[in-house]
Write a protein that holds these residues in place. Structure first.
Motif, PDB file in Angstrom:
ATOM      1  N   LEU A  13       0.827  -1.199   0.000  1.00  0.00           N
ATOM      2  CA  LEU A  13       0.000   0.000   0.000  1.00  0.00           C
ATOM      3  C   LEU A  13       0.869   1.260   0.000  1.00  0.00           C
ATOM      4  CD1 LEU A  13      -2.760   1.351   0.163  1.00  0.00           C
ATOM      5  CD2 LEU A  13      -2.729   1.008   2.650  1.00  0.00           C
ATOM      6  N   ALA A  14       1.953   1.233   0.770  1.00  0.00           N
ATOM      7  CA  ALA A  14       2.867   2.376   0.806  1.00  0.00           C
ATOM      8  C   ALA A  14       3.466   2.642  -0.570  1.00  0.00           C
ATOM      9  CB  ALA A  14       3.969   2.129   1.823  1.00  0.00           C
ATOM     10  N   TRP A  15       3.909   1.571  -1.239  1.00  0.00           N
ATOM     11  CA  TRP A  15       4.482   1.736  -2.578  1.00  0.00           C
ATOM     12  C   TRP A  15       3.436   2.192  -3.583  1.00  0.00           C
ATOM     13  CZ3 TRP A  15       9.291   2.513  -3.459  1.00  0.00           C
ATOM     14  CH2 TRP A  15      10.282   1.898  -2.675  1.00  0.00           C
ATOM     15  N   TRP A  16       2.207   1.686  -3.459  1.00  0.00           N
ATOM     16  CA  TRP A  16       1.131   2.127  -4.362  1.00  0.00           C
ATOM     17  C   TRP A  16       0.921   3.635  -4.225  1.00  0.00           C
ATOM     18  CZ3 TRP A  16      -3.031  -2.072  -2.813  1.00  0.00           C
ATOM     19  CH2 TRP A  16      -2.603  -3.322  -3.280  1.00  0.00           C
ATOM     20  N   ILE A  17       0.892   4.121  -2.988  1.00  0.00           N
ATOM     21  CA  ILE A  17       0.660   5.542  -2.746  1.00  0.00           C
ATOM     22  C   ILE A  17       1.821   6.377  -3.279  1.00  0.00           C
ATOM     23  CG2 ILE A  17       0.513   7.283  -0.919  1.00  0.00           C
ATOM     24  CD1 ILE A  17      -1.186   5.277   0.659  1.00  0.00           C
ATOM     25  N   ILE A  18       3.043   5.904  -3.081  1.00  0.00           N
ATOM     26  CA  ILE A  18       4.212   6.639  -3.578  1.00  0.00           C
ATOM     27  C   ILE A  18       4.158   6.779  -5.092  1.00  0.00           C
ATOM     28  CG2 ILE A  18       6.720   6.519  -3.893  1.00  0.00           C
ATOM     29  CD1 ILE A  18       6.848   5.256  -1.073  1.00  0.00           C
ATOM     30  N   PHE A  19       3.946   5.668  -5.788  1.00  0.00           N
ATOM     31  CA  PHE A  19       3.935   5.712  -7.251  1.00  0.00           C
ATOM     32  C   PHE A  19       2.707   6.452  -7.783  1.00  0.00           C
ATOM     33  CE2 PHE A  19       7.024   2.218  -6.881  1.00  0.00           C
ATOM     34  CZ  PHE A  19       7.963   2.637  -7.826  1.00  0.00           C
ATOM     35  N   ALA A  20       1.572   6.311  -7.085  1.00  0.00           N
ATOM     36  CA  ALA A  20       0.350   6.980  -7.534  1.00  0.00           C
ATOM     37  C   ALA A  20       0.430   8.496  -7.367  1.00  0.00           C
ATOM     38  CB  ALA A  20      -0.857   6.445  -6.770  1.00  0.00           C
ATOM     39  N   THR A  21       1.370   8.971  -6.561  1.00  0.00           N
ATOM     40  CA  THR A  21       1.551  10.403  -6.361  1.00  0.00           C
ATOM     41  C   THR A  21       2.346  11.043  -7.501  1.00  0.00           C
ATOM     42  OG1 THR A  21       1.485  10.089  -3.957  1.00  0.00           O
ATOM     43  CG2 THR A  21       2.434  12.152  -4.738  1.00  0.00           C
ATOM     44  N   PRO A  37       2.161  11.007 -10.902  1.00  0.00           N
ATOM     45  CA  PRO A  37       1.493  11.757 -11.981  1.00  0.00           C
ATOM     46  C   PRO A  37       1.110  13.174 -11.595  1.00  0.00           C
ATOM     47  CG  PRO A  37       0.654   9.516 -11.889  1.00  0.00           C
ATOM     48  CD  PRO A  37       1.527   9.684 -10.688  1.00  0.00           C
ATOM     49  N   ALA A  38       0.548  13.359 -10.397  1.00  0.00           N
ATOM     50  CA  ALA A  38       0.153  14.705  -9.965  1.00  0.00           C
ATOM     51  C   ALA A  38       1.380  15.597  -9.813  1.00  0.00           C
ATOM     52  CB  ALA A  38      -0.620  14.645  -8.655  1.00  0.00           C
ATOM     53  N   GLY A  39       2.486  15.026  -9.299  1.00  0.00           N
ATOM     54  CA  GLY A  39       3.712  15.796  -9.150  1.00  0.00           C
ATOM     55  C   GLY A  39       4.255  16.256 -10.501  1.00  0.00           C
ATOM     56  N   LEU A  40       4.275  15.347 -11.469  1.00  0.00           N
ATOM     57  CA  LEU A  40       4.793  15.680 -12.802  1.00  0.00           C
ATOM     58  C   LEU A  40       3.878  16.670 -13.518  1.00  0.00           C
ATOM     59  CD1 LEU A  40       6.030  12.211 -14.141  1.00  0.00           C
ATOM     60  CD2 LEU A  40       7.423  14.160 -13.412  1.00  0.00           C
ATOM     61  N   PHE A  41       2.569  16.399 -13.492  1.00  0.00           N
ATOM     62  CA  PHE A  41       1.636  17.293 -14.161  1.00  0.00           C
ATOM     63  C   PHE A  41       1.657  18.680 -13.519  1.00  0.00           C
ATOM     64  CE2 PHE A  41      -1.502  13.961 -16.070  1.00  0.00           C
ATOM     65  CZ  PHE A  41      -0.425  13.359 -16.696  1.00  0.00           C
ATOM     66  N   LEU A  65      -3.545   8.870 -11.551  1.00  0.00           N
ATOM     67  CA  LEU A  65      -3.771   9.666 -12.759  1.00  0.00           C
ATOM     68  C   LEU A  65      -5.002  10.560 -12.593  1.00  0.00           C
ATOM     69  CD1 LEU A  65      -3.014   6.972 -15.482  1.00  0.00           C
ATOM     70  CD2 LEU A  65      -1.688   9.054 -15.045  1.00  0.00           C
ATOM     71  N   ALA A  66      -6.028  10.018 -11.938  1.00  0.00           N
ATOM     72  CA  ALA A  66      -7.220  10.825 -11.673  1.00  0.00           C
ATOM     73  C   ALA A  66      -6.871  12.009 -10.768  1.00  0.00           C
ATOM     74  CB  ALA A  66      -8.297   9.961 -11.023  1.00  0.00           C
ATOM     75  N   GLN A  67      -6.007  11.777  -9.798  1.00  0.00           N
ATOM     76  CA  GLN A  67      -5.587  12.856  -8.907  1.00  0.00           C
ATOM     77  C   GLN A  67      -4.901  13.971  -9.687  1.00  0.00           C
ATOM     78  OE1 GLN A  67      -3.887  12.864  -4.540  1.00  0.00           O
ATOM     79  NE2 GLN A  67      -2.234  12.301  -5.925  1.00  0.00           N
ATOM     80  N   ALA A  68      -4.141  13.597 -10.721  1.00  0.00           N
ATOM     81  CA  ALA A  68      -3.481  14.604 -11.548  1.00  0.00           C
ATOM     82  C   ALA A  68      -4.501  15.486 -12.270  1.00  0.00           C
ATOM     83  CB  ALA A  68      -2.553  13.931 -12.559  1.00  0.00           C
ATOM     84  N   VAL A  69      -5.645  14.894 -12.670  1.00  0.00           N
ATOM     85  CA  VAL A  69      -6.700  15.665 -13.331  1.00  0.00           C
ATOM     86  C   VAL A  69      -7.240  16.746 -12.396  1.00  0.00           C
ATOM     87  CG1 VAL A  69      -9.003  15.519 -14.378  1.00  0.00           C
ATOM     88  CG2 VAL A  69      -7.321  13.726 -14.802  1.00  0.00           C
ATOM     89  N   ALA A  70      -7.160  16.489 -11.086  1.00  0.00           N
ATOM     90  CA  ALA A  70      -7.689  17.433 -10.102  1.00  0.00           C
ATOM     91  C   ALA A  70      -6.894  18.726 -10.044  1.00  0.00           C
ATOM     92  CB  ALA A  70      -7.726  16.782  -8.719  1.00  0.00           C
ATOM     93  N   LEU A  71      -5.777  18.799 -10.760  1.00  0.00           N
ATOM     94  CA  LEU A  71      -5.062  20.068 -10.858  1.00  0.00           C
ATOM     95  C   LEU A  71      -5.900  21.107 -11.593  1.00  0.00           C
ATOM     96  CD1 LEU A  71      -1.524  18.670 -11.692  1.00  0.00           C
ATOM     97  CD2 LEU A  71      -2.179  19.839  -9.584  1.00  0.00           C
ATOM     98  N   ILE A  72      -6.868  20.650 -12.379  1.00  0.00           N
ATOM     99  CA  ILE A  72      -7.806  21.568 -13.027  1.00  0.00           C
ATOM    100  C   ILE A  72      -8.765  22.088 -11.960  1.00  0.00           C
ATOM    101  CG2 ILE A  72      -9.588  21.834 -14.782  1.00  0.00           C
ATOM    102  CD1 ILE A  72      -8.368  19.418 -16.217  1.00  0.00           C
ATOM    103  N   PRO A  73      -8.801  23.373 -11.704  1.00  0.00           N
ATOM    104  CA  PRO A  73      -9.646  23.919 -10.636  1.00  0.00           C
ATOM    105  C   PRO A  73     -11.112  23.524 -10.795  1.00  0.00           C
ATOM    106  CG  PRO A  73      -8.125  25.585 -11.443  1.00  0.00           C
ATOM    107  CD  PRO A  73      -8.014  24.419 -12.383  1.00  0.00           C
ATOM    108  N   GLY A  74     -11.736  23.200  -9.674  1.00  0.00           N
ATOM    109  CA  GLY A  74     -13.141  22.816  -9.671  1.00  0.00           C
ATOM    110  C   GLY A  74     -13.373  21.324  -9.739  1.00  0.00           C
ATOM    111  N   THR A  75     -12.321  20.564 -10.073  1.00  0.00           N
ATOM    112  CA  THR A  75     -12.470  19.119 -10.211  1.00  0.00           C
ATOM    113  C   THR A  75     -12.696  18.454  -8.865  1.00  0.00           C
ATOM    114  OG1 THR A  75     -11.041  19.140 -12.155  1.00  0.00           O
ATOM    115  CG2 THR A  75     -11.385  17.015 -11.068  1.00  0.00           C
TER     116      THR A  75
END
Length: 265
Positions: free
Chosen positions: A85-93, A95-99, A154-164
């Motif tokens: 779970l820890a590794w999943w969270i690290i890697f899942a973070t 996309p948002a960091g890069l975007f 990846l969905a979390q990265a989409v949240a960089l768009i305001p209002g998402t």
């Protein structure tokens, strides 16, 4: 900022950070409707610290177990569900960091308008409602898998768009993958820890570089209120989620989006 402005803005940040209703949609309302000035970087750092502490303390047992298991997976090559779970969270973070790094300027210049926020508030609210009604919702976090975690990342990265809404879009993706409402919410909250930490670190660096004076009384008050409201929000949201589902938040988003459209038109 006045004391009342500090209290209201900190409450908004604390509550909307974890509810699937978009913090950016709410934070534009005081400035647009009441003419309040921007709260400033120092205040942004304070409320990020408050919400980060809230989610880390609320999930302290899970965070502690994941941290120890993650360390053992590196040092002793021992793996269990907590280390996964820890590794999943690290890697899942990632996309948002890069975007965020690559698209920050474009988003700031083109996507922070009230019109964009109104549209995304409505569209992603409808998507949340549709998924909540049609998904199976029979899986636990343990069955998510690396691929599922990355989809949510990846969905979390989409949240960089305001209002998402970061919490809204990650819960939506979790439900789409078959997670129960509780599992989708819990994974979303755990995934928020590195996301909030990254955002807070970036804002802190900007604050240091600006080297302006800081109103420490407002900072302490804002951080405290954000912490209390965020902690209470997480606690009661998880209690009520299975009873009321996502539909009240969907309806709220539609009403809010319609109000924003009415306001700007």
């Amino acid at each position: 900022m006045s004391t009342i402005e500090t209290i209201i803005l900190a409450l908004i940040q604390g509550l909307t950070e974890f509810l699937p209703i978009s913090s950016s949609a709410h934070l534009i309302l005081p400035s647009q409707l009441l003419g309040w000035v921007d709260q400033g970087l120092a205040f942004d750092v304070a409320v990020h610290v408050g919400t980060l502490l809230a989610v880390m303390i609320y999930f302290r047992q899970e965070v502690s177990s994941m941290f120890v298991a993650w360390g053992n997976s590196i040092v002793k090559k021992q793996h269990n569900q907590d280390s996964k779970l820890a590794w999943w969270i690290i890697f899942a973070t990632i996309p948002a960091g890069l975007f965020g790094l690559l698209g920050k300027d474009f988003i700031e210049d083109n996507l922070r308008s009230a019109a964009v926020i109104a549209l995304t508030t409505i569209v992603f609210g409808l998507l949340l409602g549709f998924v909540d009604k049609t998904s199976k919702q029979n899986k636990t976090i343990d069955s998510l898998g690396f691929k599922g975690a990355m989809y949510i990342g990846l969905a979390q990265a989409v949240a960089l768009i305001p209002g998402t809404s970061r919490s809204g879009i990650t819960m939506t993706m979790g439900l789409m993958l078959g997670l129960s409402r509780d599992a989708a919410a819990r994974f979303s909250f755990l995934l928020s820890i590195p996301a909030i930490a990254m955002a807070g670190s970036y804002l802190t660096l900007k604050l240091i570089l600006e080297a302006n004076g800081v109103d420490w009384e407002a900072i302490a008050l804002g951080a405290s209120i954000a912490f209390i409201s965020a902690y209470a929000c997480i606690h009661y949201f998880l209690i009520l989620l299975d009873k009321v589902g996502m539909m009240p938040f969907v309806i709220y988003r539609l009403v809010l989006g319609a109000f924003l459209i009415w306001f700007i038109v």
